[in-house]
Scaffold this active site. Structure first.
Site, PDB file in Angstrom:
ATOM      1  CB  SER A   1      -0.852   0.063   1.263  1.00 30.80           C
ATOM      2  OG  SER A   1      -1.638  -1.070   1.396  1.00 30.80           O
TER       3      SER A   1
ATOM      4  CG  HIS B   1      -1.680  -0.343  -4.381  1.00 31.97           C
ATOM      5  ND1 HIS B   1      -1.899   0.976  -4.036  1.00 31.97           N
ATOM      6  CD2 HIS B   1      -2.161  -1.072  -3.346  1.00 31.97           C
ATOM      7  CE1 HIS B   1      -2.467   1.025  -2.848  1.00 31.97           C
ATOM      8  NE2 HIS B   1      -2.647  -0.209  -2.412  1.00 31.97           N
TER       9      HIS B   1
ATOM     10  CD  GLU C   1      -1.965   3.915  -6.658  1.00 35.86           C
ATOM     11  OE1 GLU C   1      -2.136   5.132  -6.597  1.00 35.86           O
ATOM     12  OE2 GLU C   1      -1.479   3.260  -5.703  1.00 35.86           O
TER      13      GLU C   1
ATOM     14  CG  ASN D   1      -2.861   4.122   0.136  1.00 35.98           C
ATOM     15  OD1 ASN D   1      -4.069   4.340   0.320  1.00 35.98           O
ATOM     16  ND2 ASN D   1      -2.367   2.908   0.020  1.00 35.98           N
TER      17      ASN D   1
HETATM   18  P1  NAD Z   1      -3.760  -9.709   5.692  1.00 31.83           P
HETATM   19  O1  NAD Z   1      -3.254  -9.546   7.070  1.00 31.83           O
HETATM   20  O2  NAD Z   1      -5.216  -9.943   5.468  1.00 31.83           O
HETATM   21  O3  NAD Z   1      -2.974 -10.912   4.957  1.00 31.83           O
HETATM   22  C1  NAD Z   1      -1.597 -11.047   4.962  1.00 31.83           C
HETATM   23  C2  NAD Z   1      -1.297 -12.520   4.682  1.00 31.83           C
HETATM   24  O4  NAD Z   1       0.094 -12.695   4.464  1.00 31.83           O
HETATM   25  C3  NAD Z   1      -1.684 -13.437   5.846  1.00 31.83           C
HETATM   26  O5  NAD Z   1      -2.519 -14.470   5.345  1.00 31.83           O
HETATM   27  C4  NAD Z   1      -0.343 -13.990   6.316  1.00 31.83           C
HETATM   28  O6  NAD Z   1      -0.435 -15.311   6.830  1.00 31.83           O
HETATM   29  C5  NAD Z   1       0.447 -13.944   5.016  1.00 31.83           C
HETATM   30  N1  NAD Z   1       1.890 -14.029   5.141  1.00 31.83           N
HETATM   31  C6  NAD Z   1       2.678 -13.439   6.066  1.00 31.83           C
HETATM   32  N2  NAD Z   1       3.971 -13.773   5.810  1.00 31.83           N
HETATM   33  C7  NAD Z   1       3.972 -14.555   4.700  1.00 31.83           C
HETATM   34  C8  NAD Z   1       4.983 -15.202   3.950  1.00 31.83           C
HETATM   35  N3  NAD Z   1       6.261 -15.128   4.324  1.00 31.83           N
HETATM   36  N4  NAD Z   1       4.626 -15.933   2.838  1.00 31.83           N
HETATM   37  C9  NAD Z   1       3.331 -16.024   2.483  1.00 31.83           C
HETATM   38  N5  NAD Z   1       2.328 -15.435   3.172  1.00 31.83           N
HETATM   39  C10 NAD Z   1       2.651 -14.720   4.266  1.00 31.83           C
HETATM   40  O7  NAD Z   1      -3.267  -8.416   4.897  1.00 31.83           O
HETATM   41  P2  NAD Z   1      -3.887  -7.752   3.574  1.00 31.83           P
HETATM   42  O8  NAD Z   1      -4.863  -6.727   3.966  1.00 31.83           O
HETATM   43  O9  NAD Z   1      -4.252  -8.832   2.616  1.00 31.83           O
HETATM   44  O10 NAD Z   1      -2.599  -6.969   3.051  1.00 31.83           O
HETATM   45  C11 NAD Z   1      -1.597  -7.596   2.272  1.00 31.83           C
HETATM   46  C12 NAD Z   1      -0.819  -6.519   1.516  1.00 31.83           C
HETATM   47  O11 NAD Z   1      -1.724  -5.807   0.647  1.00 31.83           O
HETATM   48  C13 NAD Z   1      -0.169  -5.464   2.402  1.00 31.83           C
HETATM   49  O12 NAD Z   1       1.040  -5.066   1.822  1.00 31.83           O
HETATM   50  C14 NAD Z   1      -1.184  -4.321   2.382  1.00 31.83           C
HETATM   51  O13 NAD Z   1      -0.611  -3.085   2.645  1.00 31.83           O
HETATM   52  C15 NAD Z   1      -1.658  -4.410   0.947  1.00 31.83           C
HETATM   53  N6  NAD Z   1      -2.981  -3.817   0.696  1.00 31.83           N
HETATM   54  C16 NAD Z   1      -3.973  -3.937   1.613  1.00 31.83           C
HETATM   55  C17 NAD Z   1      -5.209  -3.354   1.358  1.00 31.83           C
HETATM   56  C18 NAD Z   1      -6.327  -3.471   2.342  1.00 31.83           C
HETATM   57  O14 NAD Z   1      -7.296  -2.709   2.230  1.00 31.83           O
HETATM   58  N7  NAD Z   1      -6.282  -4.388   3.303  1.00 31.83           N
HETATM   59  C19 NAD Z   1      -5.436  -2.673   0.150  1.00 31.83           C
HETATM   60  C20 NAD Z   1      -4.400  -2.606  -0.790  1.00 31.83           C
HETATM   61  C21 NAD Z   1      -3.166  -3.178  -0.501  1.00 31.83           C
END
Ligand code: NAD
Length: 294
Positions: free
Chosen positions: A131, A152, A164, A202
């Site tokens: 993000s 993104h 993005e 963001n």
């Molecule tokens: P989340 O906490 O729902 O999921 C993260 C996942 O990553 C978990 O299932 C965890 O077990 C897994 N994980 C951790 N270490 C790992 C590894 N070494 N190998 C494989 N899997 C691993 O988080 P999310 O909301 O899905 O966010 C993930 C990414 O997307 C982040 O970088 C976040 O900033 C970005 N993002 C989030 C949003 C949002 O609204 N939540 C929007 C856009 C981008």
């Protein structure tokens, strides 16, 4: 979109198979979106319960389409079978692109990206769904930074049109073009943006969360703020939005933004979002954030 896709189509590699790292809110959504547009995708996590959650969410979304008569049960089965959940890297040698969607932590992301780079073929594109974290900074961990870009997506992936595509200092035109082509194939609207903490969306959204946090500090009621912003015409207010995003992702993103723009994005107080996070209220993902969820 058509013009942008055409512009990039010449240099784009063909993508026949993708992989996503992380089966959380975003990884699960990305896997669903790829599969529903006909692209086979491996979904890797380190926790089997997260893989179950990701697959469960995809089944739920597809099941709704079957209930509405928009999809046959056979087509639903076919779509689901395109997602291959796994806890190991067994099949990564053939994948054309890996989209990293693990937790918003620079050290974890750099370690995971470095690890996966050693397992994939030389021309495999690596993309991060971060993000906020600079793509150029993440690329420092890699041997082939030219193959690395930001991709993104927004939450919920199946409903939010924008992607993005972030150009890091060393990202090649081929990597950018391939990612633009993939986003289009996945039914999304790509926009190519330059690299900096928070990219484009963001850089607008985090100051908004910061302003909301300050309002609460000054005594505002979050339910009231949400209702007012809805009447203003936004689909949801800031408290509900941060619950959807995840308070952990919000706090980690805010730290990256404060470091990147200390003069403008560093709050001089501990806000409600951080306090909720410290009390393990992560939002919809664990059932309680600003609001409680069943
Ligand atoms: P989340 O906490 O729902 O999921 C993260 C996942 O990553 C978990 O299932 C965890 O077990 C897994 N994980 C951790 N270490 C790992 C590894 N070494 N190998 C494989 N899997 C691993 O988080 P999310 O909301 O899905 O966010 C993930 C990414 O997307 C982040 O970088 C976040 O900033 C970005 N993002 C989030 C949003 C949002 O609204 N939540 C929007 C856009 C981008």
């Amino acid at each position: 979109v058509k013009k942008l896709a055409k512009q990039h189509s010449k240099q784009a590699h063909e993508i026949n198979e993708a992989a996503v790292l992380g089966a959380g809110i975003m990884g699960g959504g990305i896997a669903y979106q790829a599969a529903s547009k006909g692209l086979p995708i491996i979904m890797k996590d380190i926790k089997s319960e997260q893989l179950d959650l990701g697959m469960g969410e995809a089944s739920k979304l597809l099941g709704k389409m079957v209930d509405r008569g928009k999809m046959t049960p056979a087509k639903m089965g076919e779509t689901l079978s395109r997602i291959r959940p796994t806890l190991n890297y067994g099949d990564f040698a053939e994948t054309d692109i890996v989209i990293e969607a693990v937790v918003e932590n620079p050290n974890v992301k750099r370690a995971v990206l470095k690890e996966v780079e050693g397992l994939v073929k030389d021309d495999c594109i690596l993309a991060s769904n971060t993000s906020t974290i600079s793509i150029t900074f993440l690329a420092e961990a890699l041997e082939r930074p030219e193959n690395f870009v930001g991709m993104h997506f927004f939450n919920p992936v199946n409903r939010m049109p924008l992607v993005e595509v972030i150009r890091g200092e060393k990202s090649s035109e081929e990597a950018i073009s391939t990612t633009v082509a993939l986003a289009t194939k996945m039914g999304k609207v790509p926009v190519v943006v330059n690299d900096c903490p928070g990219f484009l969306v963001n850089r607008v959204l985090f100051p908004y969360f910061g302003a909301f946090d300050l309002l609460l500090k000054q005594g505002a009621d979050f339910v009231h703020v949400d209702k007012v912003m809805e009447k203003f015409g936004w689909p949801m207010g800031p408290a509900y939005l941060i619950d959807v995003v995840g308070l952990d992702t919000g706090v980690h993103g805010a730290e990256v933004m404060a470091e990147g723009f200390p003069d403008r994005m560093k709050p001089d107080y501990k806000g409600a979002i951080e306090l909720l996070y410290e009390n393990k209220r992560l939002g919809q993902k664990n059932g309680v954030g600003f609001y409680k969820y069943e």
